[in-house]
Design a protein around this motif. Structure first.
Motif, PDB file in Angstrom:
ATOM      1  N   GLU A  10      -8.646  -3.495  -0.506  1.00  0.00           N
ATOM      2  CA  GLU A  10      -9.998  -2.926  -1.321  1.00  0.00           C
ATOM      3  C   GLU A  10     -10.587  -1.414  -1.092  1.00  0.00           C
ATOM      4  O   GLU A  10      -9.272  -1.275  -0.023  1.00  0.00           O
ATOM      5  CB  GLU A  10     -11.342  -3.573  -0.445  1.00  0.00           C
ATOM      6  CG  GLU A  10     -11.566  -4.975  -0.962  1.00  0.00           C
ATOM      7  CD  GLU A  10     -11.925  -4.782  -2.468  1.00  0.00           C
ATOM      8  OE1 GLU A  10     -12.234  -3.602  -3.337  1.00  0.00           O
ATOM      9  OE2 GLU A  10     -11.815  -6.310  -3.115  1.00  0.00           O
ATOM     10  N   THR A  11     -10.549  -0.426  -1.820  1.00  0.00           N
ATOM     11  CA  THR A  11     -10.386   1.226  -1.579  1.00  0.00           C
ATOM     12  C   THR A  11     -11.967   1.292  -1.276  1.00  0.00           C
ATOM     13  O   THR A  11     -12.290   0.825  -2.304  1.00  0.00           O
ATOM     14  CB  THR A  11      -9.795   2.136  -2.548  1.00  0.00           C
ATOM     15  OG1 THR A  11     -10.308   1.532  -3.977  1.00  0.00           O
ATOM     16  CG2 THR A  11      -8.288   2.139  -2.656  1.00  0.00           C
ATOM     17  N   GLU A  18      -9.371   5.244  -6.089  1.00  0.00           N
ATOM     18  CA  GLU A  18     -10.676   4.982  -7.125  1.00  0.00           C
ATOM     19  C   GLU A  18     -10.140   5.608  -7.897  1.00  0.00           C
ATOM     20  O   GLU A  18     -10.547   5.391  -9.567  1.00  0.00           O
ATOM     21  CB  GLU A  18     -11.631   4.433  -6.421  1.00  0.00           C
ATOM     22  CG  GLU A  18     -12.602   3.208  -7.054  1.00  0.00           C
ATOM     23  CD  GLU A  18     -14.200   2.483  -6.384  1.00  0.00           C
ATOM     24  OE1 GLU A  18     -14.744   4.578  -6.466  1.00  0.00           O
ATOM     25  OE2 GLU A  18     -13.588   2.452  -5.903  1.00  0.00           O
TER      26      GLU A  18
END
Length: 58
Positions: A10-11, A18
């Motif tokens: 996950e960013t 993103e």
């Protein structure tokens, strides 16, 4: 090779990655001849992030 959910990183919201990937959403509104510049910009951000040099441009 399949990606398992545990392999997904996950960013943080608002991260350069993103933001760069979000630029893909705008391609539909741009002429096709403008797409390469968008792809190059996204590639530059992703490459810089992977290299550990955020914001550095070659």
């Amino acid at each position: 090779m399949t990606t398992e959910p545990s392999d997904v990183v996950e960013t943080p919201a608002g991260s350069p990655i993103e933001s760069a990937v979000a630029e893909l959403d705008g391609l539909a509104t741009l002429p096709v001849e403008d797409h390469p510049a968008v792809f190059e910009g996204i590639h530059r951000v992703l490459r810089d992030q992977l290299a550990g040099t955020p914001g550095a441009h070659a």
